[in-house]
Design a protein around this motif. Structure first.
Motif, mmCIF file in Angstrom:
data_model
loop_
_atom_site.group_PDB
_atom_site.id
_atom_site.type_symbol
_atom_site.label_atom_id
_atom_site.label_comp_id
_atom_site.label_asym_id
_atom_site.label_seq_id
_atom_site.Cartn_x
_atom_site.Cartn_y
_atom_site.Cartn_z
ATOM 1 N N GLU A 72 25.178 52.468 -46.398
ATOM 2 C CA GLU A 72 26.469 52.499 -45.726
ATOM 3 C C GLU A 72 26.869 53.933 -45.371
ATOM 4 O OE1 GLU A 72 28.549 48.591 -47.781
ATOM 5 O OE2 GLU A 72 28.819 50.566 -48.691
ATOM 6 N N ARG A 73 26.531 54.887 -46.215
ATOM 7 C CA ARG A 73 26.828 56.280 -45.894
ATOM 8 C C ARG A 73 26.012 56.760 -44.698
ATOM 9 N NH1 ARG A 73 25.771 58.835 -51.364
ATOM 10 N NH2 ARG A 73 25.645 56.742 -52.170
ATOM 11 N N ILE A 74 24.732 56.362 -44.642
ATOM 12 C CA ILE A 74 23.876 56.756 -43.515
ATOM 13 C C ILE A 74 24.408 56.149 -42.236
ATOM 14 C CG2 ILE A 74 21.579 56.443 -42.498
ATOM 15 C CD1 ILE A 74 20.474 56.661 -45.377
ATOM 16 N N MET A 75 24.734 54.852 -42.289
ATOM 17 C CA MET A 75 25.241 54.184 -41.090
ATOM 18 C C MET A 75 26.584 54.777 -40.647
ATOM 19 S SD MET A 75 22.908 52.426 -40.352
ATOM 20 C CE MET A 75 22.418 50.853 -39.855
ATOM 21 N N GLY A 76 27.405 55.148 -41.611
ATOM 22 C CA GLY A 76 28.680 55.771 -41.272
ATOM 23 C C GLY A 76 28.496 57.105 -40.577
ATOM 24 N N SER A 77 27.544 57.911 -41.046
ATOM 25 C CA SER A 77 27.314 59.203 -40.397
ATOM 26 C C SER A 77 26.709 59.024 -39.011
ATOM 27 C CB SER A 77 26.427 60.089 -41.261
ATOM 28 O OG SER A 77 25.145 59.524 -41.398
ATOM 29 N N ILE A 78 25.842 58.007 -38.848
ATOM 30 C CA ILE A 78 25.281 57.725 -37.510
ATOM 31 C C ILE A 78 26.397 57.294 -36.572
ATOM 32 C CG2 ILE A 78 23.816 56.127 -36.212
ATOM 33 C CD1 ILE A 78 21.865 56.193 -38.572
ATOM 34 N N ALA A 79 27.287 56.428 -37.037
ATOM 35 C CA ALA A 79 28.389 55.967 -36.195
ATOM 36 C C ALA A 79 29.322 57.116 -35.840
ATOM 37 C CB ALA A 79 29.157 54.864 -36.913
ATOM 38 N N GLU A 80 29.581 57.996 -36.782
ATOM 39 C CA GLU A 80 30.435 59.142 -36.504
ATOM 40 C C GLU A 80 29.794 60.072 -35.485
ATOM 41 O OE1 GLU A 80 32.170 62.929 -38.975
ATOM 42 O OE2 GLU A 80 31.936 61.009 -40.021
ATOM 43 N N GLU A 81 28.489 60.282 -35.628
ATOM 44 C CA GLU A 81 27.767 61.131 -34.676
ATOM 45 C C GLU A 81 27.789 60.503 -33.280
ATOM 46 O OE1 GLU A 81 26.285 64.666 -34.002
ATOM 47 O OE2 GLU A 81 26.798 64.024 -36.018
ATOM 48 N N ALA A 82 27.620 59.195 -33.208
ATOM 49 C CA ALA A 82 27.652 58.515 -31.912
ATOM 50 C C ALA A 82 29.031 58.619 -31.283
ATOM 51 C CB ALA A 82 27.246 57.060 -32.079
ATOM 52 N N ARG A 83 30.089 58.479 -32.101
ATOM 53 C CA ARG A 83 31.446 58.602 -31.564
ATOM 54 C C ARG A 83 31.698 60.007 -31.022
ATOM 55 N NH1 ARG A 83 33.452 56.811 -36.496
ATOM 56 N NH2 ARG A 83 32.981 54.616 -36.624
ATOM 57 N N SER A 101 29.436 62.135 -29.879
ATOM 58 C CA SER A 101 28.654 62.393 -28.667
ATOM 59 C C SER A 101 29.177 61.600 -27.485
ATOM 60 C CB SER A 101 27.178 62.077 -28.900
ATOM 61 O OG SER A 101 27.013 60.698 -29.138
ATOM 62 N N LEU A 102 29.824 60.476 -27.751
ATOM 63 C CA LEU A 102 30.346 59.655 -26.654
ATOM 64 C C LEU A 102 31.802 59.972 -26.348
ATOM 65 C CD1 LEU A 102 28.857 56.189 -27.633
ATOM 66 C CD2 LEU A 102 28.033 57.753 -25.886
ATOM 67 N N GLY A 103 32.353 60.977 -26.944
ATOM 68 C CA GLY A 103 33.758 61.309 -26.740
ATOM 69 C C GLY A 103 34.103 61.554 -25.287
ATOM 70 N N GLY A 104 33.246 62.282 -24.569
ATOM 71 C CA GLY A 104 33.511 62.557 -23.160
ATOM 72 C C GLY A 104 33.368 61.318 -22.301
ATOM 73 N N LEU A 105 32.453 60.437 -22.648
ATOM 74 C CA LEU A 105 32.270 59.224 -21.863
ATOM 75 C C LEU A 105 33.402 58.241 -22.096
ATOM 76 C CD1 LEU A 105 28.444 58.604 -22.315
ATOM 77 C CD2 LEU A 105 29.617 59.431 -20.281
ATOM 78 N N ARG A 106 33.927 58.226 -23.294
ATOM 79 C CA ARG A 106 34.996 57.274 -23.591
ATOM 80 C C ARG A 106 36.281 57.669 -22.885
ATOM 81 N NH1 ARG A 106 35.032 56.717 -29.919
ATOM 82 N NH2 ARG A 106 37.230 56.528 -29.430
ATOM 83 N N LEU A 143 25.258 52.533 -23.988
ATOM 84 C CA LEU A 143 25.009 53.444 -25.099
ATOM 85 C C LEU A 143 25.415 52.803 -26.431
ATOM 86 C CD1 LEU A 143 25.981 56.924 -23.670
ATOM 87 C CD2 LEU A 143 23.769 56.231 -24.568
ATOM 88 N N GLY A 144 26.480 52.045 -26.443
ATOM 89 C CA GLY A 144 26.902 51.354 -27.661
ATOM 90 C C GLY A 144 25.876 50.324 -28.103
#
Length: 158
Positions: free
Chosen positions: A84-95, A97-102, A116-117
């Motif tokens: 869950e910690r790994i998945m949380g960090s991956i999700a945070e990293e994806a958010r 990196s996608l900040g400009g697209l969102r 991308l999602g």
């Protein structure tokens, strides 16, 4: 001969004892037993009365309550698993990196964000499946080196 006379005297004394005397003895014994049971009940109530212990030593009672509360809180804390910690960090990293697209998620930008999602979700699922199958198959997961077999000397500074 004297034994027979003694036995006959005691039998006669027992027979002479009336039923009223026997009932009186039983009533007395019953009353003594009931008083003893009541006394034991009172002692048990005194020993189990927590208010008396709190009144006698309030600081110990507060300490015991705090300790029990602390121990009980550990039973209800949910801990995150390493996955869950790994998945949380991956999700945070994806958010991140996608900040400009969102921000510009209208028209073609929305399609990019959705694709991308989906790709991120598929990658996370693939990582999760790969990790769970490798653990289930015997744990043949490469482990990081601890530096015990390093060829670099600790004093070499370049």
């Amino acid at each position: 001969m004297s034994e027979r006379a003694y036995l006959s005297n005691t039998r006669e004394a027992d027979v002479e004892r009336s039923t009223e005397d026997i009932r009186q003895d039983i009533a007395n014994k019953e009353e003594n037993i009931s008083q003893t049971v009541e006394q034991i009940g009172e002692r048990i109530k005194e020993k189990l009365d927590w208010r008396g212990y709190v009144k006698d030593s309030p600081y110990w009672a507060i300490g015991a309550a705090a300790g029990l509360g602390y121990l009980a809180s550990w039973m209800f804390i949910t801990r995150t698993t390493p996955m869950e910690r790994i998945m949380g960090s991956i999700a945070e990293e994806a958010r991140d990196s996608l900040g400009g697209l969102r921000a510009g998620a209208d028209g073609p930008g929305l399609i990019k964000v959705i694709l991308l999602g989906i790709a991120t979700k598929a990658a996370a699922s693939w990582i999760k499946n790969a990790n769970s199958t490798s653990v289930a198959s015997g744990g043949d997961v490469p482990r990081p080196q601890t530096g015990g077999g390093s060829t670099v000397s600790p004093g070499a500074d370049t």
